[in-house]
Design a protein around this motif. Structure first.
Motif, PDB file in Angstrom:
ATOM      1  N   UNK A 282       4.859 -14.096  -5.545  1.00 45.50           N
ATOM      2  CA  UNK A 282       3.915 -15.208  -5.525  1.00 45.50           C
ATOM      3  C   UNK A 282       2.613 -14.828  -6.219  1.00 45.50           C
ATOM      4  N   UNK A 283       1.796 -15.825  -6.502  1.00 48.68           N
ATOM      5  CA  UNK A 283       0.437 -15.547  -6.974  1.00 48.68           C
ATOM      6  C   UNK A 283      -0.368 -14.930  -5.833  1.00 48.68           C
ATOM      7  N   UNK A 284      -1.353 -14.099  -6.193  1.00 45.01           N
ATOM      8  CA  UNK A 284      -2.144 -13.439  -5.152  1.00 45.01           C
ATOM      9  C   UNK A 284      -2.832 -14.458  -4.255  1.00 45.01           C
ATOM     10  N   UNK A 285      -3.280 -15.588  -4.836  1.00 41.62           N
ATOM     11  CA  UNK A 285      -3.964 -16.563  -3.986  1.00 41.62           C
ATOM     12  C   UNK A 285      -2.996 -17.327  -3.103  1.00 41.62           C
ATOM     13  N   UNK A 286      -1.709 -17.108  -3.303  1.00 40.93           N
ATOM     14  CA  UNK A 286      -0.744 -17.772  -2.434  1.00 40.93           C
ATOM     15  C   UNK A 286      -0.143 -16.789  -1.449  1.00 40.93           C
ATOM     16  N   UNK A 287      -0.864 -15.713  -1.174  1.00 42.14           N
ATOM     17  CA  UNK A 287      -0.410 -14.789  -0.142  1.00 42.14           C
ATOM     18  C   UNK A 287      -1.351 -14.923   1.055  1.00 42.14           C
ATOM     19  N   UNK A 288      -0.923 -14.341   2.178  1.00 40.20           N
ATOM     20  CA  UNK A 288      -1.748 -14.426   3.375  1.00 40.20           C
ATOM     21  C   UNK A 288      -3.066 -13.690   3.203  1.00 40.20           C
ATOM     22  N   UNK A 289      -3.010 -12.582   2.452  1.00 37.60           N
ATOM     23  CA  UNK A 289      -4.201 -11.764   2.280  1.00 37.60           C
ATOM     24  C   UNK A 289      -4.543 -11.668   0.803  1.00 37.60           C
TER      25      UNK A 289
ATOM     26  N   UNK B 289       0.810  -1.212   0.000  1.00 37.35           N
ATOM     27  CA  UNK B 289       0.000   0.000   0.000  1.00 37.35           C
ATOM     28  C   UNK B 289       0.844   1.264   0.000  1.00 37.35           C
ATOM     29  N   UNK B 290       1.789   1.355   0.918  1.00 32.91           N
ATOM     30  CA  UNK B 290       2.509   2.623   1.066  1.00 32.91           C
ATOM     31  C   UNK B 290       3.552   2.814  -0.023  1.00 32.91           C
ATOM     32  N   UNK B 291       4.386   1.799  -0.248  1.00 37.76           N
ATOM     33  CA  UNK B 291       5.552   2.016  -1.106  1.00 37.76           C
ATOM     34  C   UNK B 291       5.291   1.687  -2.570  1.00 37.76           C
ATOM     35  N   UNK B 292       4.274   0.861  -2.841  1.00 38.84           N
ATOM     36  CA  UNK B 292       4.050   0.473  -4.220  1.00 38.84           C
ATOM     37  C   UNK B 292       4.996  -0.614  -4.699  1.00 38.84           C
ATOM     38  N   UNK B 293       5.677  -1.293  -3.759  1.00 39.33           N
ATOM     39  CA  UNK B 293       6.559  -2.397  -4.144  1.00 39.33           C
ATOM     40  C   UNK B 293       5.681  -3.580  -4.591  1.00 39.33           C
ATOM     41  N   UNK B 294       6.021  -4.255  -5.720  1.00 41.05           N
ATOM     42  CA  UNK B 294       5.173  -5.367  -6.166  1.00 41.05           C
ATOM     43  C   UNK B 294       5.150  -6.472  -5.123  1.00 41.05           C
ATOM     44  N   UNK B 295       3.971  -7.000  -4.852  1.00 42.25           N
ATOM     45  CA  UNK B 295       3.827  -8.011  -3.812  1.00 42.25           C
ATOM     46  C   UNK B 295       3.328  -9.332  -4.353  1.00 42.25           C
ATOM     47  N   UNK B 296       2.450  -9.258  -5.346  1.00 43.31           N
ATOM     48  CA  UNK B 296       1.833 -10.500  -5.814  1.00 43.31           C
ATOM     49  C   UNK B 296       1.345 -10.323  -7.240  1.00 43.31           C
ATOM     50  N   UNK B 297       1.168 -11.467  -7.885  1.00 50.56           N
ATOM     51  CA  UNK B 297       0.634 -11.476  -9.235  1.00 50.56           C
ATOM     52  C   UNK B 297      -0.834 -11.893  -9.151  1.00 50.56           C
ATOM     53  N   UNK B 298      -1.717 -10.997  -9.578  1.00 50.04           N
ATOM     54  CA  UNK B 298      -3.136 -11.327  -9.516  1.00 50.04           C
ATOM     55  C   UNK B 298      -3.591 -11.828 -10.876  1.00 50.04           C
ATOM     56  N   UNK B 299      -4.403 -12.879 -10.864  1.00 51.57           N
ATOM     57  CA  UNK B 299      -4.968 -13.415 -12.103  1.00 51.57           C
ATOM     58  C   UNK B 299      -6.467 -13.208 -12.070  1.00 51.57           C
ATOM     59  N   UNK B 300      -6.974 -12.524 -13.097  1.00 51.94           N
ATOM     60  CA  UNK B 300      -8.397 -12.187 -13.134  1.00 51.94           C
ATOM     61  C   UNK B 300      -9.208 -13.290 -13.799  1.00 51.94           C
ATOM     62  N   UNK B 301     -10.472 -13.419 -13.417  1.00 51.53           N
ATOM     63  CA  UNK B 301     -11.376 -14.272 -14.182  1.00 51.53           C
ATOM     64  C   UNK B 301     -11.670 -13.613 -15.527  1.00 51.53           C
ATOM     65  N   UNK B 302     -12.092 -14.380 -16.515  1.00 54.22           N
ATOM     66  CA  UNK B 302     -12.374 -13.756 -17.810  1.00 54.22           C
ATOM     67  C   UNK B 302     -13.876 -13.634 -18.019  1.00 54.22           C
ATOM     68  N   UNK B 303     -14.259 -13.286 -19.247  1.00 55.04           N
ATOM     69  CA  UNK B 303     -15.653 -12.956 -19.538  1.00 55.04           C
ATOM     70  C   UNK B 303     -16.625 -14.000 -18.998  1.00 55.04           C
ATOM     71  N   UNK B 304     -17.714 -13.547 -18.436  1.00 55.21           N
ATOM     72  CA  UNK B 304     -18.700 -14.464 -17.893  1.00 55.21           C
ATOM     73  C   UNK B 304     -20.040 -13.755 -17.746  1.00 55.21           C
ATOM     74  N   UNK B 305     -21.114 -14.524 -17.855  1.00 54.11           N
ATOM     75  CA  UNK B 305     -22.440 -13.942 -17.641  1.00 54.11           C
ATOM     76  C   UNK B 305     -22.908 -14.165 -16.207  1.00 54.11           C
TER      77      UNK B 305
END
Ligand code: HEM
Ligand code: CU
Ligand code: CU
Lengths: 205, 827, 104
Positions: free
Chosen positions: B642-649, B566-582
């Motif tokens: 790490x992947x975002x889902x492999x972080x504590x938060x 939050x404060x420094x903007x240092x990369x912490x995790x790689x987030x993977x988004x879901x794709x198109x869906x209804x």
């Protein structure tokens, strides 16, 4: 109906407040407009950032605005306190609002019955009106005499009004109350002492 | 990989579906931002037409255009649509569209939530609009004061449309707010520390936090009023222990912050556009951030200034008078910072600047009359007159419509990649400006002359005829101006004259890509070292397109972006988004069925709708996550995260945290309502108190104390790669126990229809129970996920999210039991 | 998160104290005034005492912000401004307590 044509001390205090605030506002608006316009003129050199911050943010934004607001607030609170201060030997009347109209009640024995849609008061005397309602929210407002106060179910609010001279003053219910709102009006009749006594003793309808 | 090949790769991954099916399945913030904006401007048109009808009716005395009943619907719907269906969604649209681009990332935190929010807005809006078409529109004024809006005086369905429709639409605001908070705090380009954020992001962050804390009181009020109307729970009925003033408090607890929720993003546009128009940088960035924060907090301490005439003790109103004058200070700081910025640079009188000048003049007047009505005695006179209507339009039109038009003209070249062809905009502005001031300056005078607001006509001898006519004629001039602006914008959208990239020479990131921007925003994410990266590196767009930044090499068909500290903007995790869906639109439709069943009173349908919504939510959550650890990921520039889902938060944790902020405000408002009724409402004490039950309190609170401990045991075991199912199941058990105690409270409470006390206990108990059930479902979900292998020491996010909810439920449940029992025990 | 809280905390405290003191005044003027009486407080004294305490805490927050600066100079500056603003707001918005303390 104009609040700028006061006929009693409360309305007069508020009208004075308005004229003071209007004057101040026009001056401030003129100032801001001129300052904005001046930013378009051609300038030889770019002013220094720290100085600009001091002038605009500390000077104008904080200093100027807080000075003006503090003065106005003090004036406003003093006026408000004066208008809500308890008054000695006031005449006490009651006002009950409803969707059908206003019912006013008077002090003294039962000789003087209630009146509908016309409130009688003695001129030149403070009158404390106790206001409530039988159904929805209404508001008691006689613009030439004083500000408004709401009539709220289950609560009784009071308002001090005073008419300097005998006469008739228009009042309206000033909180939206559904169909028929437009015509929820009443009248305040300020009477001279003789008429007031006659009224109280029931000699006048 | 060449820039073109990279573009094709990314486009294949990120593009929405082709054709009109794409509208329903898109989760892209660019699409949804535009959909929000289009829809909101459609409602601006609708509400504008209603305004014209109002002014036509008032143009002459005893006009017979609209009957009294129709007039009531006109002003109520005009106000309601402008506030809820135009202003708020328009800023949501602006923010949804711009924020990821300004922050140098590829989408918002929860793309499907953006879509769900949009569809809730679209369906809720359609519901409101249908009421208008059916002639059954709400008619109690936009603040819907009971008892006028209660079941006795307004038995029709009109008011239900308002209460239910607006609550539905507010879901969309809450979704957008959660999403924007998390996105701004966690989804930025690497290196963008808090002080390098574009100022607009600060404004939106604060606005989003305000939505989270400002809307819940109104949602609570709407629920209580609907409960009163539908089931006779007398929260606002004075003779049964309720109080209509409670509604006013709840409404204005929302209503005042609402004004700033509308104004702040508009100010954000100004703080962004003014420096560019003046070819300089913003004066006093830090001061402005501080004053936004101050404004946000101060605006929550002002609500009583809408209630100066309700008979609150003078000292009480004096506090609010003081606070209301004070709020002018941070506003003044911003206005003078903008003027200072113009002095610092060399402003150009281009079209956005014209609207900004319109803003200055109009908003300053609105601010000055605002200070006037903050002075209590003056408000006693002008409250509920045309003066107030005039004041609020100076603030809302000056503080919102002019800035948003400035913003639209400023960012249109970005959205379309074109430049304006016909120069209609200038004349449109002049007409709008003159028409506006003609209309509303006149209305100030009408108020001073005693014309009440919301009256459908007036007598010829009242002395208002000429001024009203002037106001009405001017309002039609304004309407012509606005219509011209609209035509200008539409022509711009369809007449394609290629413009150059970044026509204003701005330094922020949204311009550092193609225009119109591609579906993935940036081919690679920049590394940020200053507040105006594009000014510093004029070659930034082509550098990014060549993949010199982060995530330039897409992996498989993953939609990737980065989460930062939050404060420094240092990369912490790689987030993977879901794709198109209804999924979002279907879930919104089911949510709509829920609200519709309440509106039409087909209550047998309601539980099915709730179950369906829950089922969709479970499906939504189930589709996230993985069953094996992926380990560190390369993100370019020799970095691994790490992947975002492999972080504590994981992202869901942040979303839950902000949702709970809103939830806690809701609960706080409920507790306030309880205390208010208990101390102020006439008709207390109630005929019958709850009988104190030591068993209920002891078991309930005991369970509530055990649950957080047990879930922590479960979390610890997950982190240690040991089986955590038993501890999780035990947590579930304590939550069930808590639920049982709350059910017992609900069943033992005095009758909810006889006195507001019983009604309040019912709502308190139900609130606790709802959370117990929700948390129970989450725990069951987590247990199943553990057994299916979705949870590991690295993928420990889901149990962590469950912990957040267990803690909240335990706390809220305890408070429910205490506030219900302690008064009962004392008396 | 901590940096954000630094910026928000002072004003959050102002808001909480302002609302609480308004509520306290309302309570003191309501029919439940005996609840305060039970603590030996009068309608006039309770809000005034609470105000004094709130000013003290607000100042303490400011001192703490000074003593334990944030890592980022920017966050530190903004939180100090917020701290001073909150103290100013605490004095400004509740000063009517000095004028009278009645329920009129
Ligand atoms: C397009 C130009 C507009 C015109 C000509 C206009 C005109 C009016 C008029 C004449 C009323 C008073 C109705 C009455 O008291 O009888 C009114 C009320 C109102 N307007 Fe507007 N308005 C405009 C734009 C807006 C905008 C942009 C907003 C907000 C974003 C807004 C929000 C409201 C609200 C909240 C009310 C109060 C409704 C109520 O009393 O329940 N208006 N408008
Ligand atoms: Cu009112
Ligand atoms: Cu307000």
């Amino acid at each position: 109906m104009s609040i700028l044509d006061p006929a009693g001390p409360a309305a007069r205090d508020i009208a004075a407040l308005w004229w003071v605030m209007l004057t101040g506002s026009v001056l401030i608006l003129a100032l801001v407009t001129v300052l904005t316009a001046l930013s378009f003129r051609k300038r030889a050199q770019v002013p220094d950032e720290a100085r600009l911050e001091r002038t605009w943010i500390l000077g104008m934004g904080l200093g100027f605005s807080m000075a003006v607001l503090a003065a106005l607030l003090a004036y406003g609170i003093a006026t408000g306190a004066r208008l809500t201060a308890p008054v000695a030997d006031a005449v006490e009347v009651t006002a009950e609002a409803s969707l059908e109209g206003w019912t006013f009640g008077y002090p003294g024995d039962a000789a003087r019955g209630q009146t509908a849609d016309v409130l009688h008061i003695p001129a030149g005397q403070d009158v404390v009106v106790s206001i409530t309602t039988r159904d929805v929210i209404h508001s008691f407002w006689v613009p030439r005499l004083a500000g408004k106060i709401d009539a709220i179910p289950g609560h009784v609010n009071t308002l001090t009004i005073r008419a300097d001279l005998p006469g008739t003053y228009q009042g309206v219910s000033a909180e939206y109350s559904g169909p028929g709102y437009l015509d929820r009006r009443f009248e305040v009749r300020a009477l001279d002492p003789a008429d007031w006594q006659a009224f109280l003793s029931g000699e006048m309808p | 990989m060449t820039a073109l090949k990279r573009h094709r790769r990314l486009e294949a991954i990120w593009a929405s579906e082709k054709g009109f099916r794409g509208w329903f399945s898109t989760v892209s913030h660019s699409d949804l931002g535009r959909m929000f904006l289009f829809t909101s401007f459609f409602y601006f048109g609708v509400a504008g037409i209603l305004a014209m009808l109002i002014r036509a009716q008032l143009a002459t005395p005893h006009s017979a255009w609209a009957s009294e009943e129709v007039y009531a619907q006109l002003f109520t719907m005009h106000g309601t649509i402008m506030m809820f269906l135009f202003a708020i969604p328009a800023i949501e649209g602006m923010a949804v569209y711009l924020i990821p681009k300004m922050l140098g990332t590829r989408d918002l935190a929860y793309p499907r939530l953006t879509a769900y929010g949009f569809w809730c807005y679209a369906f809720g809006g359609a519901m409101m609009l249908s009421s208008l078409a059916l002639g059954l529109a709400p008619d109690g004024g936009w603040f819907m004061y009971p008892p006028l809006s209660g079941g006795i005086h307004a038995p029709g369905i009109n008011t239900d449309f308002w209460l239910i429709g607006i609550t539905f639409v507010e879901i969309s605001a809450i979704c957008a707010a959660v999403e924007l908070c998390v996105s701004i705090l966690k989804y930025r380009a690497p290196g963008m520390s808090l002080d390098k954020m574009p100022i607009f992001a600060w404004y939106i962050l604060v606005t989003a936090l305000m939505i989270l804390t400002g809307f819940p009181p109104l949602i609570l009020g709407s629920i209580l009023l609907e409960l009163e109307r539908a089931f006779g729970l007398p929260f606002f009925q004075a003779d049964l222990g309720g109080d209509s003033l409670l509604w006013q408090h709840l409404f204005w607890l929302f209503g005042h912050p609402e004004v700033y929720i509308i104004f702040l993003p508009a100010a954000g546009i100004l703080s962004t556009v003014i420096p560019v128009m003046a070819r300089t940088t913003l004066l006093g960035y830090g001061w402005i951030v501080a004053s936004i924060v101050a404004l946000a907090f101060l605006s929550f301490g002002l609500w009583v200034h809408h209630m100066f005439t309700t008979g609150i003790p003078h000292m009480g109103v004096a506090f609010f008078s003081a606070a209301s004058t004070l709020v002018a200070v941070p506003t003044a700081v911003q206005v003078f910072a903008w003027i200072g910025t113009m002095w610092k640079g060399r402003p150009d009188l281009r079209l956005p600047m014209l609207h900004i000048l319109g803003f200055f003049f109009t908003f300053v007047i609105g601010g000055l009359t605002g200070v006037m009505v903050a002075i209590v005695p003056f408000d006693w006179q002008v409250h509920d007159t045309a003066f107030i209507t005039a004041h609020l339009h100076y603030v809302l039109f000056g503080g919102f419509v002019f800035p948003i038009l400035a913003g639209v003209y400023y960012w249109l070249p970005l959205v379309t990649g074109c430049r304006r062809f016909f120069k209609l905009g200038e004349s449109a502005f002049v007409l709008t400006f003159l028409g506006f001031h003609g209309t509303f300056l006149a209305m100030h005078v009408l108020g001073l002359l005693g014309q009440r607001r919301r009256i459908h006509t007036y007598d010829a001898d009242a002395g208002w005829t000429a001024i009203n006519l002037i106001a009405s004629i001017a309002s039609f001039i304004m309407a012509i101006g606005l219509a011209l602006a609209l035509i200008d914008i539409i022509i711009h959208l369809f007449v394609a004259v290629r413009g150059k990239r970044s026509p204003w020479g701005a330094g922020t990131l949204e311009w550092a890509t193609m225009s119109p921007p591609p579906s993935y925003n940036f081919a690679s994410l920049p590394h940020i070292t200053s507040r105006e990266p594009y000014s510093d590196t004029p070659t930034l767009p082509s550098d990014l397109a060549r993949g010199t930044g982060y995530l330039g090499d897409p992996q498989g068909d993953r939609r990737e972006t980065l989460m930062v500290d939050i404060a420094s903007g240092r990369p912490e995790a790689l987030a993977v988004y879901p794709s198109n869906t209804t999924l979002p639109i279907r879930m919104a439709a089911v949510t709509g069925v829920f609200f519709l069943s309440l509106l039409l009173k087909v209550y047998w349908l309601t539980p099915f709708a709730v179950i369906a919504v829950a089922a969709f939510a479970v499906r939504w959550a189930w589709s996230l996550g993985a069953t094996r650890d992926a380990g560190p990921q390369l993100i370019g520039r020799d970095m691994q995260v790490p992947l975002a889902i492999e972080t504590e938060k994981p992202p869901g944790w942040w979303g839950s945290a902000f949702l709970l902020v809103a939830n806690a405000t809701f609960f706080g408002s409920l507790l306030f309502g309880y205390a208010f009724l208990w101390s102020i409402a006439p008709g207390w004490p109630p005929p019958e108190w709850l009988t104190f039950s030591i068993l209920e309190v002891a078991i309930g609170i005991g369970a509530a104390l055990a649950a957080p401990v047990l879930i922590r045991v479960a979390n610890a075991r997950v982190n240690a790669s040991r089986p955590a199912t038993p501890a999780s199941a035990a947590t579930l058990g304590t939550i069930v126990l808590l639920a049982v105690c709350l059910v017992s409270l609900i069943l033992r409470a005095p009758s909810p229809t006889e006195h507001a006390y019983g009604a309040t206990l019912l709502v308190l108990g139900s609130y606790g129970l709802f959370h117990a059930v929700l948390t129970g479902i989450m725990l069951a979900f987590v247990i199943v996920r553990m057994r299916r292998g979705y949870v590991s020491a690295a993928r420990s996010g889901e149990p962590a999210i469950a912990r957040l909810w267990v803690d909240y439920t335990a706390g809220a449940g305890t408070l429910c039991l205490l506030v219900a029992h302690v008064p009962a025990w004392l008396t | 998160m901590r940096d954000l809280l630094r910026i928000l905390a002072p004003l959050l405290f102002w808001l909480a104290a302002f609302s609480a003191i308004y509520g306290l005044h309302g309570l003191a003027c309501s029919r439940q005034s005996d609840v305060l009486g039970g603590f030996g407080l009068s309608a006039a004294a309770a809000p005034l005492a609470a105000w004094g305490m709130a000013i003290a805490i607000q100042s303490a927050i400011l001192v703490m912000l000074h003593l334990r600066p944030a890592a980022s100079a920017f966050v530190q500056r903004v939180s100090l401004v917020a701290g001073w603003t909150a103290l100013g707001a605490m004095l400004w918005s509740l000063f009517p307590l000095l004028l009278n303390s009645g329920c009129a």
